[in-house]
Design a protein around this motif. Structure first.
Motif, PDB file in Angstrom:
ATOM      1  N   ALA A 343       0.826  -1.209   0.000  1.00 56.43           N
ATOM      2  CA  ALA A 343       0.000   0.000   0.000  1.00 56.43           C
ATOM      3  C   ALA A 343       0.859   1.256   0.000  1.00 56.43           C
ATOM      4  CB  ALA A 343      -0.934  -0.003   1.203  1.00 56.43           C
ATOM      5  N   GLU A 344       2.026   1.185   0.633  1.00 60.50           N
ATOM      6  CA  GLU A 344       2.920   2.346   0.674  1.00 60.50           C
ATOM      7  C   GLU A 344       3.465   2.697  -0.703  1.00 60.50           C
ATOM      8  OE1 GLU A 344       5.809   1.168   3.509  1.00 60.50           O
ATOM      9  OE2 GLU A 344       4.579   1.687   5.256  1.00 60.50           O
ATOM     10  N   HIS A 345       3.426   1.742  -1.636  1.00 63.15           N
ATOM     11  CA  HIS A 345       3.921   2.000  -2.982  1.00 63.15           C
ATOM     12  C   HIS A 345       2.857   2.637  -3.876  1.00 63.15           C
ATOM     13  CE1 HIS A 345       7.227  -0.573  -1.735  1.00 63.15           C
ATOM     14  NE2 HIS A 345       7.865  -0.275  -2.860  1.00 63.15           N
ATOM     15  N   VAL A 346       1.588   2.631  -3.444  1.00 62.58           N
ATOM     16  CA  VAL A 346       0.530   3.200  -4.277  1.00 62.58           C
ATOM     17  C   VAL A 346       0.666   4.720  -4.294  1.00 62.58           C
ATOM     18  CG1 VAL A 346      -1.963   3.389  -4.615  1.00 62.58           C
ATOM     19  CG2 VAL A 346      -0.985   1.259  -3.754  1.00 62.58           C
ATOM     20  N   HIS A 347       0.447   5.306  -5.446  1.00 63.08           N
ATOM     21  CA  HIS A 347       0.540   6.758  -5.604  1.00 63.08           C
ATOM     22  C   HIS A 347      -0.458   7.442  -4.671  1.00 63.08           C
ATOM     23  CE1 HIS A 347       0.569  10.701  -7.570  1.00 63.08           C
ATOM     24  NE2 HIS A 347       1.676  10.306  -8.206  1.00 63.08           N
ATOM     25  N   ASP A 349      -2.275   9.962  -4.973  1.00 62.35           N
ATOM     26  CA  ASP A 349      -3.543  10.385  -5.586  1.00 62.35           C
ATOM     27  C   ASP A 349      -4.480   9.210  -5.848  1.00 62.35           C
ATOM     28  OD1 ASP A 349      -2.551  12.930  -5.558  1.00 62.35           O
ATOM     29  OD2 ASP A 349      -1.885  12.910  -7.658  1.00 62.35           O
ATOM     30  N   ASP A 350      -3.956   7.980  -5.769  1.00 64.12           N
ATOM     31  CA  ASP A 350      -4.768   6.803  -6.093  1.00 64.12           C
ATOM     32  C   ASP A 350      -5.064   5.921  -4.881  1.00 64.12           C
ATOM     33  OD1 ASP A 350      -4.602   7.669  -8.698  1.00 64.12           O
ATOM     34  OD2 ASP A 350      -2.936   6.347  -9.224  1.00 64.12           O
ATOM     35  N   ILE A 351      -4.445   6.180  -3.738  1.00 63.21           N
ATOM     36  CA  ILE A 351      -4.533   5.275  -2.597  1.00 63.21           C
ATOM     37  C   ILE A 351      -5.973   5.118  -2.104  1.00 63.21           C
ATOM     38  CG2 ILE A 351      -4.008   7.126  -0.960  1.00 63.21           C
ATOM     39  CD1 ILE A 351      -2.928   3.417  -0.711  1.00 63.21           C
ATOM     40  N   ARG A 352      -6.736   6.185  -2.061  1.00 61.23           N
ATOM     41  CA  ARG A 352      -8.107   6.100  -1.572  1.00 61.23           C
ATOM     42  C   ARG A 352      -8.957   5.234  -2.499  1.00 61.23           C
ATOM     43  NH1 ARG A 352     -11.057  11.582   0.013  1.00 61.23           N
ATOM     44  NH2 ARG A 352      -9.331  11.480   1.514  1.00 61.23           N
ATOM     45  N   MET A 353      -8.788   5.406  -3.792  1.00 64.73           N
ATOM     46  CA  MET A 353      -9.553   4.617  -4.761  1.00 64.73           C
ATOM     47  C   MET A 353      -9.198   3.136  -4.667  1.00 64.73           C
ATOM     48  SD  MET A 353      -9.053   3.008  -7.962  1.00 64.73           S
ATOM     49  CE  MET A 353      -7.685   3.880  -8.697  1.00 64.73           C
ATOM     50  N   VAL A 354      -7.924   2.806  -4.488  1.00 70.08           N
ATOM     51  CA  VAL A 354      -7.481   1.410  -4.399  1.00 70.08           C
ATOM     52  C   VAL A 354      -8.104   0.731  -3.180  1.00 70.08           C
ATOM     53  CG1 VAL A 354      -5.497  -0.109  -4.018  1.00 70.08           C
ATOM     54  CG2 VAL A 354      -5.343   1.767  -5.662  1.00 70.08           C
ATOM     55  N   PHE A 355      -8.061   1.386  -2.020  1.00 70.30           N
ATOM     56  CA  PHE A 355      -8.652   0.818  -0.814  1.00 70.30           C
ATOM     57  C   PHE A 355     -10.168   0.644  -0.966  1.00 70.30           C
ATOM     58  CE2 PHE A 355      -4.682   1.872   1.343  1.00 70.30           C
ATOM     59  CZ  PHE A 355      -4.547   0.777   2.178  1.00 70.30           C
ATOM     60  N   GLN A 356     -10.795   1.586  -1.641  1.00 70.11           N
ATOM     61  CA  GLN A 356     -12.237   1.497  -1.847  1.00 70.11           C
ATOM     62  C   GLN A 356     -12.585   0.287  -2.714  1.00 70.11           C
ATOM     63  OE1 GLN A 356     -14.705   3.094  -0.511  1.00 70.11           O
ATOM     64  NE2 GLN A 356     -16.308   2.136  -1.762  1.00 70.11           N
ATOM     65  N   LYS A 357     -11.815   0.023  -3.767  1.00 67.27           N
ATOM     66  CA  LYS A 357     -12.057  -1.126  -4.647  1.00 67.27           C
ATOM     67  C   LYS A 357     -11.864  -2.442  -3.903  1.00 67.27           C
ATOM     68  CE  LYS A 357     -12.987   1.081  -8.477  1.00 67.27           C
ATOM     69  NZ  LYS A 357     -14.311   0.964  -9.152  1.00 67.27           N
ATOM     70  N   ILE A 358     -10.847  -2.513  -3.056  1.00 64.48           N
ATOM     71  CA  ILE A 358     -10.599  -3.747  -2.307  1.00 64.48           C
ATOM     72  C   ILE A 358     -11.713  -3.993  -1.297  1.00 64.48           C
ATOM     73  CG2 ILE A 358      -9.030  -4.855  -0.659  1.00 64.48           C
ATOM     74  CD1 ILE A 358      -6.735  -3.523  -2.097  1.00 64.48           C
ATOM     75  N   ARG A 359     -12.193  -2.929  -0.634  1.00 62.77           N
ATOM     76  CA  ARG A 359     -13.314  -3.076   0.307  1.00 62.77           C
ATOM     77  C   ARG A 359     -14.569  -3.545  -0.423  1.00 62.77           C
ATOM     78  NH1 ARG A 359     -11.051   1.624   2.850  1.00 62.77           N
ATOM     79  NH2 ARG A 359     -12.364   2.956   1.539  1.00 62.77           N
ATOM     80  N   GLU A 371      -7.508   0.862 -12.516  1.00 59.63           N
ATOM     81  CA  GLU A 371      -6.147   1.260 -12.847  1.00 59.63           C
ATOM     82  C   GLU A 371      -5.639   2.234 -11.788  1.00 59.63           C
ATOM     83  OE1 GLU A 371      -5.717   2.762 -16.771  1.00 59.63           O
ATOM     84  OE2 GLU A 371      -6.610   0.996 -17.745  1.00 59.63           O
ATOM     85  N   HIS A 372      -4.360   2.129 -11.500  1.00 58.91           N
ATOM     86  CA  HIS A 372      -3.749   3.042 -10.535  1.00 58.91           C
ATOM     87  C   HIS A 372      -2.256   3.125 -10.809  1.00 58.91           C
ATOM     88  CE1 HIS A 372      -1.909  -0.198  -8.040  1.00 58.91           C
ATOM     89  NE2 HIS A 372      -2.920  -0.907  -8.534  1.00 58.91           N
ATOM     90  N   ARG A 373      -1.609   3.961 -10.061  1.00 55.42           N
ATOM     91  CA  ARG A 373      -0.156   4.133 -10.220  1.00 55.42           C
ATOM     92  C   ARG A 373       0.556   3.680  -8.947  1.00 55.42           C
ATOM     93  NH1 ARG A 373      -0.730  10.344 -11.366  1.00 55.42           N
ATOM     94  NH2 ARG A 373      -2.496   9.865 -10.016  1.00 55.42           N
ATOM     95  N   ILE A 374       1.776   3.200  -9.137  1.00 57.20           N
ATOM     96  CA  ILE A 374       2.624   2.879  -7.999  1.00 57.20           C
ATOM     97  C   ILE A 374       3.944   3.621  -8.158  1.00 57.20           C
ATOM     98  CG2 ILE A 374       1.602   0.605  -7.643  1.00 57.20           C
ATOM     99  CD1 ILE A 374       4.049  -0.623  -9.013  1.00 57.20           C
TER     100      ILE A 374
END
Length: 596
Positions: A343-347, A349-359, A371-374
């Motif tokens: 998670a620390e590698h996620v950009h 600007d994208d971290i909130r969206m990534v966590f939301q998708k996993i939830r 799609e996201h950036r790391i």
């Protein structure tokens, strides 16, 4: 009592068949039918009083029941005697069978001897004597049954007739094992092998008994080495398990799992080794296919830049595939990471969206794609396309998350570069001084027109979109279609002069460059034009001026030709009349001047 004996003897015969293990050769339904259907018939004979008995006095037995010879008595007694004879025969045959153990032979002998006495006495005194010699029966069967009872008691107590402990069923157990069993002595010579082992290696026991097992069975040096190491372990009373290849009689190589242990005598001394071989050849094939499939999966992931990861919710650990490690800038040996680390590698600007998708994947149990950036440790940014879904246990509870990550950085950069290129091209086309439009080759309708095109024809860009080419090209429909077909056939730039009709009705002369290109979803004709109306007008004016000049020159030359002809005539006459040499010189010079 005779009715009871009608069922006792077939029941005894059935027991004997089961004891001798011959019952497996006969269908159970047929066996019961053959044994007990005649017994029922005998009972019916008895109930119908077809077997007649004569009650006579006896000095020793008081009263004796003598059967009167007849169809009923002969049938019943023959049936009882036949069952008893067959039972006696099977007991003695069981004793003489070679595959019986010593204990089983003693059991069979005790039962055979014990049963022989009452059978012989009863057959002689209760069948032969009354039916053949018309003598009184002498009931010896009942007292002689005591002999059979004693013999059966000896077989049960001393020779463990009904003891079904595996210890006493050794031969039956090892012969029915699915695994191969091999016993060798301290010199590795084969002492015993069960049927499964012999079937697996395609040998009979007589072919391999006494042979050195390693020389006969080991398929290669690796197998020989493993056997040698196992032999050393046996000396220290250590059991072991290992895989090895053995060779069959036909030369085929088979993988087996060898489980070996020291073979001890009653004094605890090592007298050999006992091994159990399990055929794992099919497992090796499966393992080979799995290994090949894994390799292909790794290659496919590497080519596609696609990795996989698995999150264990209970531990927070995340297992990465080799390609996933490469994507995150890790070595293949760093494939176990915490979810926090990833998670620390996620950009940011994208971290909130990534966590939301996993939830959402955990709560809805639906597959999520995003799609996201790391950001790698060296600061390099990568674009990732991820797909994640929930992993459930047997009770339906979420225990983890499975994910796929694909490195789309190169693709994304190309897309961005392509978008930027398209934007630059669109700006160039829109601001070009040349009229440009794109035409759908199928519908013949304009799908794009720039500002210069709109200015030239007087239509707005919105009016031009969807307009058919026939509406502004000042040529016939067949001529327009023909020009488009030529562009399709040539597959190269075609340059032609055309006339366009503006919205006001004015005819515009243009020089157009036409190019045709096929696409997956669009076949287009791309046209760039140059307004040559003024050039055409200038050419027309030049043509008129050239014609006027040619007329002037013609008239001027015509007006000068007559005087010159007259002068030439006079000079010619003067040459004929004048004879003075000096005068002739002036005449010639004048003539030359006139000619010039």
């Amino acid at each position: 009592s005779i009715a009871l004996w009608s069922f006792i003897t077939p029941a005894g015969l059935l027991f004997t068949l089961y004891y001798a293990r011959w019952h497996k050769k006969i269908n159970p339904g047929i066996l019961n039918l053959v044994l007990f259907l005649p017994a029922i018939a005998c009972v019916l004979f008895i109930l119908a009083q077809l077997n007649v008995y004569e009650i006579v006095p006896s000095e020793t037995m008081n009263w004796i029941a003598n059967p009167i010879p007849g169809s009923g008595s002969i049938t019943v007694l023959t049936w009882i005697a036949a069952n008893g004879l067959i039972m006696l025969l099977f007991l003695w045959l069981t004793y003489f069978r070679k595959d019986r153990t010593q204990a089983q032979k003693k059991q069979s002998l005790a039962l055979a001897i014990g049963y022989s006495f009452p059978f012989a006495a009863g057959f002689c005194t209760e069948v032969i004597m009354p039916l053949a010699f018309d003598l009184d029966t002498f009931p010896l069967v009942t007292p002689m049954i005591t002999v059979f009872s004693v013999a059966a008691f000896v077989a049960i107590s001393k020779y463990r007739l009904f003891d079904y402990s595996p210890k006493h069923q050794w031969n039956q157990i090892v012969e029915k094992m699915n695994e191969g069993l091999l016993i060798v002595d301290n010199s590795e010579r084969v002492m015993y092998a069960n049927k499964s082992f012999c079937d697996l290696l395609e040998y009979s026991l007589s072919e391999i008994k006494g042979k050195v097992a390693s020389e006969l069975l080991c398929a290669n040096e690796d197998a020989t080495r493993k056997v040698r190491e196992a032999k050393e372990s046996r000396k220290q009373l250590i059991s072991s398990q290992y895989e090895m290849q053995v060779k069959t009689k036909s030369g085929k190589k088979i993988w087996v799992l060898m489980s070996g242990s020291p073979y001890l005598n009653s004094e605890g001394k090592i007298i050999g080794s006992i091994g159990i071989q399990t055929n794992i050849d099919y497992l090796k094939e499966v393992e080979k296919k799995v290994r090949l499939s894994t390799l292909r999966l790794k290659q496919a992931q590497s080519v596609a830049h696609m990795g996989s990861w698995e999150l264990d919710i209970a531990t927070g650990k995340c297992a990465l595939s080799e390609e996933a490690c490469r994507i995150y800038g890790l070595s293949p040996f760093e494939n176990e990471q915490t979810f926090k680390f990833l998670a620390e590698h996620v950009h940011d600007d994208d971290i909130r969206m990534v966590f939301q998708k996993i939830r959402e994947a955990k709560s809805t149990l639906a597959e999520k794609s995003f799609e996201h950036r790391i950001v790698l440790q060296d600061g390099k940014v990568k674009h990732i396309h991820s797909i994640c879904s929930s992993q459930l246990n047997d009770t339906g509870d979420v225990i983890g998350v499975l994910g796929i990550c694909q490195d789309i950085t190169e693709q994304r950069n190309k897309e961005l570069a392509h978008i930027a290129s398209e934007q630059r091209m669109q700006i160039f086309v829109n601001h070009s001084l040349l009229p440009i439009y794109f035409l759908d080759a199928t519908t013949k309708k304009i799908v794009f027109a720039n500002e210069a095109m709109s200015t030239l024809l007087g239509y707005s860009t919105q009016e031009l979109l969807g307009m058919e080419i026939y509406e502004f090209v000042n040529h016939t429909k067949d001529d327009v279609d023909h020009r488009i077909d030529l562009a399709k056939q040539k597959r190269d730039m075609v340059v032609v002069h055309r006339e366009w009709k503006a919205k006001s009705g004015r005819i515009v002369n243009v020089l157009v460059s036409v190019f045709y290109q096929e696409g997956s979803d669009f076949n287009g004709v791309y046209v760039a034009a140059q307004d040559i109306t003024e050039i055409k007008l200038a050419q027309k004016n030049m043509t008129i001026a050239r014609e006027e000049l040619e007329t002037y020159i013609y008239k001027s030359s015509h007006d000068l030709r007559a005087p010159l002809a007259s002068i030439l005539g006079l000079v010619t006459v003067s040459k004929m009349e004048v004879k003075d040499p000096v005068a002739m010189g002036y005449t010639i010079s004048h003539y030359n001047i006139v000619c010039y």
